[in-house]
Design a protein around this motif. Structure first.
Motif, PDB file in Angstrom:
ATOM      1  N   ASP A 106       0.872  -1.174   0.000  1.00 51.18           N
ATOM      2  CA  ASP A 106       0.000   0.000   0.000  1.00 51.18           C
ATOM      3  C   ASP A 106       0.904   1.217   0.000  1.00 51.18           C
ATOM      4  OD1 ASP A 106      -2.405  -1.304  -0.088  1.00 51.18           O
ATOM      5  OD2 ASP A 106      -2.769  -1.258   2.060  1.00 51.18           O
ATOM      6  N   LEU A 107       0.998   1.859  -1.153  1.00 46.34           N
ATOM      7  CA  LEU A 107       1.923   2.975  -1.354  1.00 46.34           C
ATOM      8  C   LEU A 107       1.153   4.292  -1.391  1.00 46.34           C
ATOM      9  CD1 LEU A 107       4.715   4.194  -2.260  1.00 46.34           C
ATOM     10  CD2 LEU A 107       3.988   3.707  -4.606  1.00 46.34           C
ATOM     11  N   TYR A 163      -3.066  -6.290  -7.011  1.00 49.46           N
ATOM     12  CA  TYR A 163      -2.593  -6.761  -5.718  1.00 49.46           C
ATOM     13  C   TYR A 163      -2.116  -5.594  -4.860  1.00 49.46           C
ATOM     14  CZ  TYR A 163      -2.672 -11.440  -7.776  1.00 49.46           C
ATOM     15  OH  TYR A 163      -3.068 -12.609  -8.370  1.00 49.46           O
ATOM     16  N   ASP A 164      -1.313  -4.710  -5.458  1.00 55.28           N
ATOM     17  CA  ASP A 164      -0.796  -3.532  -4.759  1.00 55.28           C
ATOM     18  C   ASP A 164      -1.710  -2.336  -5.019  1.00 55.28           C
ATOM     19  OD1 ASP A 164       1.426  -5.074  -4.003  1.00 55.28           O
ATOM     20  OD2 ASP A 164       2.469  -4.576  -5.875  1.00 55.28           O
ATOM     21  N   ARG A 165      -1.674  -1.384  -4.085  1.00 56.99           N
ATOM     22  CA  ARG A 165      -2.513  -0.194  -4.225  1.00 56.99           C
ATOM     23  C   ARG A 165      -1.661   1.073  -4.092  1.00 56.99           C
ATOM     24  NH1 ARG A 165      -7.354  -0.713   0.038  1.00 56.99           N
ATOM     25  NH2 ARG A 165      -5.584  -0.927   1.460  1.00 56.99           N
ATOM     26  N   VAL A 166      -2.179   2.146  -4.666  1.00 51.23           N
ATOM     27  CA  VAL A 166      -1.495   3.440  -4.596  1.00 51.23           C
ATOM     28  C   VAL A 166      -2.522   4.521  -4.281  1.00 51.23           C
ATOM     29  CG1 VAL A 166      -0.134   5.158  -5.846  1.00 51.23           C
ATOM     30  CG2 VAL A 166       0.250   2.723  -6.282  1.00 51.23           C
ATOM     31  N   SER A 167      -2.142   5.408  -3.374  1.00 53.16           N
ATOM     32  CA  SER A 167      -2.911   6.624  -3.112  1.00 53.16           C
ATOM     33  C   SER A 167      -2.037   7.815  -3.468  1.00 53.16           C
ATOM     34  CB  SER A 167      -3.340   6.698  -1.641  1.00 53.16           C
ATOM     35  OG  SER A 167      -3.902   7.970  -1.337  1.00 53.16           O
ATOM     36  N   LEU A 180       2.463  -4.077   3.318  1.00 51.87           N
ATOM     37  CA  LEU A 180       3.591  -3.207   3.618  1.00 51.87           C
ATOM     38  C   LEU A 180       3.151  -1.783   3.330  1.00 51.87           C
ATOM     39  CD1 LEU A 180       6.617  -2.814   4.290  1.00 51.87           C
ATOM     40  CD2 LEU A 180       7.081  -3.055   1.835  1.00 51.87           C
ATOM     41  N   TRP A 181       3.146  -0.948   4.358  1.00 52.55           N
ATOM     42  CA  TRP A 181       2.725   0.447   4.213  1.00 52.55           C
ATOM     43  C   TRP A 181       3.960   1.304   3.938  1.00 52.55           C
ATOM     44  CZ3 TRP A 181      -1.378   1.532   8.637  1.00 52.55           C
ATOM     45  CH2 TRP A 181      -2.467   0.671   8.452  1.00 52.55           C
ATOM     46  N   GLN A 193      -2.204   8.947   6.719  1.00 54.52           N
ATOM     47  CA  GLN A 193      -2.671   8.045   7.765  1.00 54.52           C
ATOM     48  C   GLN A 193      -4.135   7.661   7.537  1.00 54.52           C
ATOM     49  OE1 GLN A 193      -1.647   9.444  11.661  1.00 54.52           O
ATOM     50  NE2 GLN A 193      -2.661   7.760  12.730  1.00 54.52           N
ATOM     51  N   GLU A 194      -4.937   8.617   7.091  1.00 54.75           N
ATOM     52  CA  GLU A 194      -6.338   8.317   6.792  1.00 54.75           C
ATOM     53  C   GLU A 194      -6.457   7.382   5.594  1.00 54.75           C
ATOM     54  OE1 GLU A 194      -8.234  12.068   6.243  1.00 54.75           O
ATOM     55  OE2 GLU A 194      -7.999  12.689   8.345  1.00 54.75           O
ATOM     56  N   ALA A 195      -5.570   7.539   4.611  1.00 57.39           N
ATOM     57  CA  ALA A 195      -5.606   6.661   3.439  1.00 57.39           C
ATOM     58  C   ALA A 195      -5.334   5.216   3.840  1.00 57.39           C
ATOM     59  CB  ALA A 195      -4.590   7.129   2.400  1.00 57.39           C
ATOM     60  N   TYR A 196      -4.325   4.999   4.680  1.00 62.08           N
ATOM     61  CA  TYR A 196      -4.028   3.639   5.129  1.00 62.08           C
ATOM     62  C   TYR A 196      -5.190   3.045   5.920  1.00 62.08           C
ATOM     63  CZ  TYR A 196       0.870   4.359   3.840  1.00 62.08           C
ATOM     64  OH  TYR A 196       2.035   4.594   3.152  1.00 62.08           O
ATOM     65  N   SER A 197      -5.954   3.903   6.577  1.00 60.86           N
ATOM     66  CA  SER A 197      -7.096   3.437   7.372  1.00 60.86           C
ATOM     67  C   SER A 197      -8.339   3.196   6.532  1.00 60.86           C
ATOM     68  CB  SER A 197      -7.400   4.459   8.479  1.00 60.86           C
ATOM     69  OG  SER A 197      -6.287   4.604   9.344  1.00 60.86           O
TER      70      SER A 197
END
Length: 547
Positions: free
Chosen positions: A171-172, A230-234, A359-360, A342-346
């Motif tokens: 998670d990037l 599989y992987d994500r990007v914000s 993996l953040w 932090q909000e994106a990871y949540s």
């Protein structure tokens, strides 16, 4: 026939039977020894193969990424999985462990369909991608030869071992500097206010520099690292974004997209980023207009301008000028970006979209120091436009070491808005008040701490990139910390911005979570060097996936 002859014949017959019985007994003994010995050999070879296949599966999973040499799909632009690298890693580990007599090696992933697909794969990868896992199943077959059981016609046995390796999904979050300085080099001179550096003009032409070059490198970085599905990007921008060149942008950070699996959405969100574009300044300055604006002289672009501050400075008396407040104008809000990350990871408001097992990773590009912040609700009354101590307002009248806009001369000296207040005498009004020294740099540091420590046990890995000469410009009072950067710039004392960027990458959150797996700070004098830096970061992330 006499009795003696009969007895002799009987004895010879008994001796012949004994030989046969001994022969059968010997064969049985060999079979029993062989059963014990060769079965033990079989178990030893199985254990050896199992350990080797386990290691090979992990090694193969580390190669779960796009094939850089393969042609992308003409419809989606996604490159296929690098299956050849997985197979090579598998065979290499088996050879290192001296596995002999291999008859077959198979490598299967969740990308396959049918019988070869591992059972643990997500049954609905397209409809529910949040459950997708980077699984690699390795099956190895080895022929084990026997020593004793050959007398029974059993020459060998085949050993079959399966093992599943898994690499962490990524998670990037990309934090992109879109402040006004990202247009300063459009004409090739970062210290010029040439008409070409006008955000309105370069945003419309999509050639704001260095932003345009950074966007190109960032898109290549994402395409080389991320395995879509599989992987994500914000993507988070330092300032508000515009769709129409005639619009005005807010100065606060904005989440351009939440964590996404979609390649087109991700790349388009990066490609469409724009430089901060505030309103056009009016002909007559007014105290009622807060925030920055774009100043033009006779239709020619001059610079980004803080109208309320200079409107106050134009007032006739010193007490009136003493109220000049620049806090609504700066736009480099590091802390606000970290809060949005932090909000994106949540899950960006949806906790069901959080992936704690991923993996953040955060990668931040900044072209200068922090000078803006987002006050908490209780602080809005005292700091409506962010934390900006009064001793950073009237810089021309302040003694050395001079502060900068909304940050004092010594980075990192305050940790909370409610820290002990200090006496401040306004040099124009003569009035003495107690003020907090908590500023934009302190706020950025605090929010970086919160972000880095927001995931247990290893925290959020943060990489920071300082772009351009402005990041290593020194400030009075800045501690002479040595920046060990992995570029041709070599080792030197940190600049003001680098002092914060180095802390964010190497130390943020340690007081809250000592187990944080930190990233690194890099200095990039130009966009060409940034491409090399992104490649180093990609390799570093690939290594952390297997940790």
């Amino acid at each position: 026939m006499n009795q003696t002859v009969v007895k002799n014949l009987a004895k010879k017959s008994e001796r012949g039977q004994a030989i046969i019985l001994i022969a059968f007994a010997f064969i049985g003994l060999v079979a029993m020894v062989g059963l014990v010995t060769d079965t033990g050999l079989l178990l030893i070879e199985y254990g050896k193969l199992k350990r080797s296949v386990d290691a090979a599966a992990v090694a193969a999973a580390q190669e779960f990424r796009p094939d850089p040499l393969a042609d992308p799909d003409p419809d989606t632009g996604v490159r296929p999985l690098n299956l050849a690298a997985m197979e090579n890693a598998t065979r290499t580990f088996l050879q290192i462990n001296q596995i002999d007599n291999l008859t077959d090696v198979e490598v299967h992933t969740c990308e396959e369909e049918g019988e070869g697909r591992p059972d643990l794969c997500n049954p609905d990868p397209d409809g529910n991608p949040i459950e997708n896992r980077k699984l690699v199943e390795v099956t190895a077959r080895s022929n084990v030869g026997f020593a004793f059981l050959r007398v029974l016609g059993i020459n060998s046995a085949e050993v079959v071992v399966r093992s599943i390796g898994e690499a962490a999904t990524i998670d990037l979050v990309l934090l992109m500097d879109t402040s006004g300085s990202m247009a300063y080099a459009t004409t090739g001179d970062p210290y010029s206010s040439d008409q070409g550096d006008n955000p309105i003009a370069c945003n419309e032409a999509d050639d704001c520099q260095p932003l345009r070059a950074v966007k190109n490198v960032a898109m290549d970085f994402v395409d080389s690292l991320i395995y879509y599905g599989y992987d994500r990007v914000s993507v988070i921008a330092m300032t508000g974004q515009i769709d129409d060149p005639t619009d005005e942008a807010e100065r606060d950070p904005v989440e351009v997209i939440p964590l996404s699996f979609d390649r087109n959405v991700i790349l388009n969100s990066i490609d469409d980023l724009t430089v901060y574009q505030p309103r056009i300044c009016p002909d007559t300055w007014s105290l009622d207009n807060v925030g920055g604006c774009l100043k033009f002289n006779s239709g020619v672009y001059d610079d980004e301008f803080c109208e309320p501050y200079f409107a106050a400075m134009a007032l006739p008396t010193e007490p009136e000028r003493g109220t000049a407040n620049p806090s609504s104008c700066p736009s480099s809000n590091f802390g606000g970006m970290f809060t949005l990350a932090q909000e994106a990871y949540s899950g960006s408001g949806n906790p069901n979209l959080q992936r704690a097992e991923s993996l953040w990773v955060t990668v931040m590009v900044a072209s200068g120091p922090a000078n803006s912040s987002t006050p908490s609700d209780p602080d809005l009354v005292d700091y409506p436009f962010g934390y900006c101590p009064q001793n950073t307002w009237l810089l021309f009248a302040m003694p050395d070491p001079k502060p900068r806009r909304c940050r004092d001369a010594v980075p990192g000296n305050e940790r909370d808005p409610s820290s002990a207040l200090v006496a401040y005498t306004n040099p124009l009004t003569g009035e003495t008040t107690n003020i907090s020294l908590y500023d934009a740099e302190d706020y950025g540091r605090d929010m970086a701490d919160n972000l880095a420590a927001s995931k247990t046990p290893n925290g959020v890995t943060i990489y920071t990139i300082g772009l351009g000469d402005e990041v290593f410009e020194p400030a009075n009072g800045t501690p002479a910390v040595i920046c060990e950067v992995e570029t041709t710039a070599g080792n030197r004392p940190c600049g003001e911005a680098e002092y914060l960027l180095t802390y964010i990458a190497r130390e943020a959150g340690d007081d809250l979570n000592p187990g944080i797996n930190h990233g690194e700070y890099f200095f990039s004098p130009n966009d060409a060097e940034m491409r090399n830096i992104f490649e180093i970061i990609a390799q570093n992330i690939a290594t952390k996936i297997s940790e």
